[in-house]
Scaffold this active site. Structure first.
Site, PDB file in Angstrom:
ATOM      1  N   ASP A  25      47.114  46.558  81.837  1.00  0.00           N
ATOM      2  CA  ASP A  25      47.566  45.558  82.100  1.00  0.00           C
ATOM      3  C   ASP A  25      48.434  45.200  83.613  1.00  0.00           C
ATOM      4  O   ASP A  25      48.643  44.462  84.270  1.00  0.00           O
ATOM      5  CB  ASP A  25      47.896  44.298  81.203  1.00  0.00           C
ATOM      6  CG  ASP A  25      47.128  44.169  80.037  1.00  0.00           C
ATOM      7  OD1 ASP A  25      46.051  44.883  80.100  1.00  0.00           O
ATOM      8  OD2 ASP A  25      47.905  43.658  79.089  1.00  0.00           O
ATOM      9  N   GLY A  42      48.177  49.445  72.840  1.00  0.00           N
ATOM     10  CA  GLY A  42      47.420  49.628  73.632  1.00  0.00           C
ATOM     11  C   GLY A  42      47.382  50.888  74.634  1.00  0.00           C
ATOM     12  O   GLY A  42      48.139  51.531  75.291  1.00  0.00           O
ATOM     13  N   THR A  91      50.392  51.156  80.501  1.00  0.00           N
ATOM     14  CA  THR A  91      49.162  49.685  80.286  1.00  0.00           C
ATOM     15  C   THR A  91      48.213  49.427  81.389  1.00  0.00           C
ATOM     16  O   THR A  91      48.542  49.176  82.498  1.00  0.00           O
ATOM     17  CB  THR A  91      50.297  48.150  79.694  1.00  0.00           C
ATOM     18  OG1 THR A  91      48.931  47.568  79.541  1.00  0.00           O
ATOM     19  CG2 THR A  91      51.432  48.171  80.637  1.00  0.00           C
ATOM     20  N   ASP A 144      51.191  45.109  83.603  1.00  0.00           N
ATOM     21  CA  ASP A 144      52.387  43.996  83.772  1.00  0.00           C
ATOM     22  C   ASP A 144      53.883  44.583  82.828  1.00  0.00           C
ATOM     23  O   ASP A 144      54.759  43.405  82.891  1.00  0.00           O
ATOM     24  CB  ASP A 144      52.087  43.148  83.099  1.00  0.00           C
ATOM     25  CG  ASP A 144      51.968  43.698  81.261  1.00  0.00           C
ATOM     26  OD1 ASP A 144      51.624  44.692  80.836  1.00  0.00           O
ATOM     27  OD2 ASP A 144      51.576  42.731  80.617  1.00  0.00           O
TER      28      ASP A 144
HETATM   29  O1  F6P Z   1      47.574  46.120  76.441  1.00  0.00           O
HETATM   30  C1  F6P Z   1      46.786  45.796  76.895  1.00  0.00           C
HETATM   31  C2  F6P Z   1      45.750  44.570  76.294  1.00  0.00           C
HETATM   32  O2  F6P Z   1      44.685  45.986  76.672  1.00  0.00           O
HETATM   33  C3  F6P Z   1      45.637  43.251  76.950  1.00  0.00           C
HETATM   34  O3  F6P Z   1      44.914  43.683  77.862  1.00  0.00           O
HETATM   35  C4  F6P Z   1      44.676  42.934  75.602  1.00  0.00           C
HETATM   36  O4  F6P Z   1      44.451  41.955  75.756  1.00  0.00           O
HETATM   37  C5  F6P Z   1      44.965  43.833  74.591  1.00  0.00           C
HETATM   38  O5  F6P Z   1      45.657  45.225  74.654  1.00  0.00           O
HETATM   39  C6  F6P Z   1      44.479  44.058  73.245  1.00  0.00           C
HETATM   40  O6  F6P Z   1      44.607  44.979  72.323  1.00  0.00           O
HETATM   41  P1  F6P Z   1      44.200  45.268  70.743  1.00  0.00           P
HETATM   42  O7  F6P Z   1      43.524  46.973  71.348  1.00  0.00           O
HETATM   43  O8  F6P Z   1      45.080  45.415  69.869  1.00  0.00           O
HETATM   44  O9  F6P Z   1      43.039  43.989  70.601  1.00  0.00           O
END
Ligand code: F6P
Length: 335
Positions: free
Chosen positions: A131, A15, A129, A133
């Site tokens: 998150d 992401g 990220t 995390d």
């Molecule tokens: O890992 C970052 C993140 O934004 C998460 O918070 C979220 O759940 C996920 O990516 C969403 O992913 P995508 O862009 O593939 O929908």
């Protein structure tokens, strides 16, 4: 002129996060400054598999420090999960003469980086990220900007919730982590915050919080829900069933991933990019550049992936201590 390493690659994966471009810029400029060539690999690990690359020079990274997203594009690569895909990636590294790769992304990116390093390609990871995390790093690029974006959105929501005396249930990103929800919840003075790291007692954690807020004189309520702790629509329905109010639901979604990076994200990304190239140039590879108490640290990738990070529950206590302790701003203040 660096005599050991002549050419490195840089990629962004998983992401996207605001500040990735600042990291790419720092990698390219540091590499060029040390006399190395730098090749941008497009679309994450897929770029290595498909030989999708661009030669980087300073002009390619001019005026990108303030841009969200990533100029190198990003992807989550299914093919790289398989040995055949990784062999293709190694073949591309050999063909292009890449002696090291800087991989900017999250845990999934670092798992890929570990596999690549086991096949003899030196890798250094940079955590990015929204998150926050990544266990081996106290801070990940993008988190601060995402918090600020979410706060700005929620402040706007509060205006209309206050006018209509409503309850807002806002879902913020964070599939497995509640950092964004908790930090944002504190910063907006949320009535209640739900995070995946903490088991939810709906009656105590939501219903009673709304009741306390009402008893304190409030007529609007802000409930912040981390994506990983349940659907905002479901939570809204349960609030309606419990206290009879009709909440409005907002899922902030990908809006949190965009936007110009904050000062913190630009600065952290620049330092990490600089440190990553220096690590490769000085022979310290197969590690992740993390932060610890504001300092940069190099953690071996394998160790980085085995580490765990837990959210500081003191923050939840702060949230609880500060929410619903008195009448908040409401229209009657002006009457
Ligand atoms: O890992 C970052 C993140 O934004 C998460 O918070 C979220 O759940 C996920 O990516 C969403 O992913 P995508 O862009 O593939 O929908």
């Amino acid at each position: 002129m660096n005599n050991e390493i002549h050419r490195i690659g840089v990629l962004t994966c998983g992401g996207d996060a605001p500040g990735m471009n600042a990291a790419v810029r720092a990698v390219v400029r540091t590499a060029l400054g040390r006399g190395m060539e730098c090749i941008g690999i497009r679309r994450g690990w897929n770029g290595l598999i498909n030989s999708d690359f661009v030669r980087m020079d300073t002009s390619k990274v001019s005026h990108i420090i303030d841009k969200g997203g990533t100029i190198l594009y990003t992807a989550r690569s299914e093919e790289f999960m398989h040995p055949e895909g990784r062999q293709k990636a190694v073949a591309t590294c050999k063909l292009l003469g890449l002696e090291g790769i800087v991989a900017i992304g999250g845990d999934g990116t670092f798992r890929g980086a570990l596999e690549l390093s086991r096949l003899g390609i030196p890798v250094v990871g940079i955590p990015a990220t929204i998150d926050n995390d990544i266990s081996c790093s106290k801070y990940t690029i993008g988190f601060d900007t995402a918090c600020n974006t979410a706060i700005e959105c929620i402040d706007r929501l509060r205006d209309t919730m206050q006018s209509h005396e409503r309850c807002s249930v806002v879902e913020v990103m964070g599939r497995h982590a509640g950092y964004l929800a908790l930090y944002v919840g504190i910063a907006v003075g949320a009535t209640a915050v739900l995070i995946p790291e903490r088991e939810i007692d709906f009656e105590q954690d939501v219903v009673e919080k709304i009741r306390q807020a009402r008893l304190a004189g409030n007529t609007h309520y802000m409930v912040v829900v981390a994506e990983g702790s349940g659907s905002a629509f479901e939570i809204s329905k349960r609030i309606h069933e419990a206290v009879g109010i009709d909440p409005r639901v907002t899922v902030l979604g990908h809006i949190q991933r965009g936007g110009s990076p904050s000062a913190r994200d630009r600065e952290t990304a620049s330092r990490m990019g600089y440190a990553a190239v220096n690590a490769i140039a000085e022979g310290r590879t197969n590690c992740v550049i993390g932060t610890n108490e504001g300092h940069l640290v190099e953690i071996p990738i394998e160790e980085a992936l085995s580490m765990t990070k837990s959210i500081q529950m003191e923050r939840y206590e702060v949230l609880e201590a500060l929410s619903n302790r008195g009448t908040c701003f409401c229209s009657s203040d002006f009457l």
